[in-house]
Design an enzyme around this catalytic site. Structure first.
Site, PDB file in Angstrom:
ATOM      1  CG  ASN A   1      16.416 -11.948 -12.962  1.00 32.46           C
ATOM      2  OD1 ASN A   1      16.808 -12.739 -12.017  1.00 32.46           O
ATOM      3  ND2 ASN A   1      17.214 -11.000 -13.224  1.00 32.46           N
ATOM      4  CD1 TRP A   2      12.207 -14.818  -8.489  1.00 33.71           C
ATOM      5  CD2 TRP A   2      12.971 -16.097  -6.916  1.00 33.71           C
ATOM      6  NE1 TRP A   2      11.286 -15.642  -8.268  1.00 33.71           N
ATOM      7  CE2 TRP A   2      11.641 -16.384  -7.387  1.00 33.71           C
ATOM      8  CE3 TRP A   2      13.787 -16.799  -6.003  1.00 33.71           C
ATOM      9  CZ2 TRP A   2      10.990 -17.477  -6.645  1.00 33.71           C
ATOM     10  CZ3 TRP A   2      12.881 -17.930  -5.402  1.00 33.71           C
ATOM     11  CH2 TRP A   2      11.643 -18.306  -5.555  1.00 33.71           C
ATOM     12  CE  LYS A   3      16.721  -7.848 -11.867  1.00 30.81           C
ATOM     13  NZ  LYS A   3      16.872  -6.414 -12.225  1.00 30.81           N
TER      14      LYS A   3
ATOM     15  CG  HIS B   1      20.072  -9.476 -16.395  1.00 31.57           C
ATOM     16  ND1 HIS B   1      20.373  -8.394 -15.743  1.00 31.57           N
ATOM     17  CD2 HIS B   1      18.658  -9.339 -16.429  1.00 31.57           C
ATOM     18  CE1 HIS B   1      19.073  -7.581 -15.301  1.00 31.57           C
ATOM     19  NE2 HIS B   1      18.163  -8.248 -15.890  1.00 31.57           N
TER      20      HIS B   1
ATOM     21  CD  GLU C   1      20.330  -6.361 -12.616  1.00 29.05           C
ATOM     22  OE1 GLU C   1      20.350  -7.440 -12.142  1.00 29.05           O
ATOM     23  OE2 GLU C   1      19.481  -5.622 -12.780  1.00 29.05           O
TER      24      GLU C   1
ATOM     25  CD  GLU D   1      15.432  -7.835 -18.715  1.00 33.59           C
ATOM     26  OE1 GLU D   1      14.387  -8.283 -17.975  1.00 33.59           O
ATOM     27  OE2 GLU D   1      16.563  -7.950 -18.251  1.00 33.59           O
TER      28      GLU D   1
ATOM     29  N   GLY E   1      14.401  -1.831 -13.075  1.00 39.81           N
ATOM     30  CA  GLY E   1      14.196  -1.302 -11.745  1.00 39.81           C
ATOM     31  C   GLY E   1      14.054   0.126 -11.374  1.00 39.81           C
TER      32      GLY E   1
ATOM     33  CB  SER F   1       9.575  -0.748 -14.745  1.00 44.85           C
ATOM     34  OG  SER F   1      10.757  -0.432 -13.809  1.00 44.85           O
TER      35      SER F   1
ATOM     36  N   GLY G   1      11.586  -8.530 -12.806  1.00 43.48           N
ATOM     37  CA  GLY G   1      12.353  -8.502 -11.519  1.00 43.48           C
ATOM     38  C   GLY G   1      11.591  -8.090 -10.418  1.00 43.48           C
ATOM     39  N   GLY G   2      11.544  -7.198 -10.005  1.00 49.12           N
ATOM     40  CA  GLY G   2      10.872  -6.697  -8.548  1.00 49.12           C
ATOM     41  C   GLY G   2       9.553  -7.292  -8.338  1.00 49.12           C
TER      42      GLY G   2
HETATM   43  P1  13P Z   1      12.306  -5.106 -12.927  1.00 49.73           P
HETATM   44  O1  13P Z   1      11.340  -5.736 -13.318  1.00 49.73           O
HETATM   45  O2  13P Z   1      12.656  -4.721 -11.420  1.00 49.73           O
HETATM   46  O3  13P Z   1      12.565  -3.650 -13.712  1.00 49.73           O
HETATM   47  O4  13P Z   1      13.616  -5.946 -13.557  1.00 49.73           O
HETATM   48  C1  13P Z   1      13.652  -6.478 -14.751  1.00 49.73           C
HETATM   49  C2  13P Z   1      14.694  -7.276 -15.108  1.00 49.73           C
HETATM   50  O5  13P Z   1      15.951  -7.043 -15.141  1.00 49.73           O
HETATM   51  C3  13P Z   1      14.444  -8.744 -15.111  1.00 49.73           C
HETATM   52  O6  13P Z   1      15.367  -9.319 -15.817  1.00 49.73           O
END
Ligand code: 13P
Length: 256
Positions: A10-12, A96, A98, A168, A174, A213, A234-235
């Site tokens: 997930n590149w956000k 998600h 967010e 999640e 994050g 994470s 994510g990251g």
């Molecule tokens: P991180 O891997 O950056 O913690 O993000 C997880 C995430 O929200 C994937 O959707």
């Protein structure tokens, strides 16, 4: 039912069009065992079409990070499932944390989106997870139950090939703080039980991903955890080496 593990990035709100296309091109050229693991890129809307094109003829999947529940209308800034489908997108992240916490998406709205995605014959990556406060108040199981019951409400049945769940925990996203193996195993086990109660044995085939994470240092241990069928990352999905390293760990250590 045998589950093929999934690694979804997930590149956000990261990567320009050229950065995104170049990134997937590099990963496409890496030697990865794509028979053993399904890899899905979820870039922002700007580059979906070009990334679908760049991955044409490969086994990589492409997903969007959100969709509106209506097919069309006066919804400035939104995109419909049909529009995503017309670009060749196959998956949509729904609910998600967010979207829930920054953009105010409710369980009821998420449920409408899940129905829209399934009606449009795309595959939802349905995200659930508790906040730190929920966990500290021992409410994790109740929160997951509530999110799943409402999010998947109104579905008569579940097709394991057309549904992905991502657990999640909000406090792990994050933050660099990963849930422990025990916490992940307990949550995933509870998700399986809840799905079983709602949809019966067929739900055993629904992949349940962990997100929060995940990186190249903890991927191997996490994928060995009971009922973990892959990751939503994510990251670490933004960097070629870390993303590929996690894919390799899933290939090697997934127990199925
Ligand atoms: P991180 O891997 O950056 O913690 O993000 C997880 C995430 O929200 C994937 O959707």
């Amino acid at each position: 039912m045998k589950i093929k593990p999934i690694v979804a990035g997930n590149w956000k709100m990261h990567k320009s069009l050229s950065e995104g296309v170049s990134f997937v091109g590099k990963i496409r050229n890496r030697i990865l065992d794509k028979e053993k693991v399904k890899v899905i890129f979820c870039p922002p809307f700007n580059s979906l079409f070009s990334i679908v094109e760049a991955l044409d003829g490969s086994s990589f999947g492409v997903g969007a990070q959100n969709a509106h529940h209506e097919q069309q209308g006066a919804f400035t800034g939104e995109i419909s499932v049909d529009m995503l489908k017309s670009m060749g997108v196959q998956y949509v992240i729904i609910g998600h944390s967010e979207r829930r916490h920054i953009f105010g998406e409710t369980d009821e709205w998420i449920n409408q989106k899940i129905h829209a995605v399934l009606n449009g014959e795309l595959i939802p990556i349905f995200c659930i997870g508790e906040t730190l406060e929920d966990r500290q108040m021992n409410q994790t199981t109740e929160v997951l139950l509530h999110q799943i019951k409402l999010g998947l409400g109104g579905l008569d049945s579940i097709d394991p090939k057309k549904m992905i769940i991502a657990y999640e925990p909000v406090w792990a996203i994050g933050t660099g703080e990963t849930a422990t193996n025990d916490q992940v195993a307990e949550a995933h086990g509870n998700v399986k039980t809840i799905l079983g109660e709602m949809f019966g044995d067929i739900s055993k085939g629904v992949p349940i991903l962990y997100g929060g994470s995940v990186n190249e240092k903890n991927g191997a241990e996490l994928i060995k955890t009971d009922d973990v069928d892959g990751f939503l990352i994510g990251g670490a999905s933004l960097k070629e080496d870390s993303f590929c390293s996690i894919i390799e760990q899933v290939t090697t250590y997934y127990r199925g």
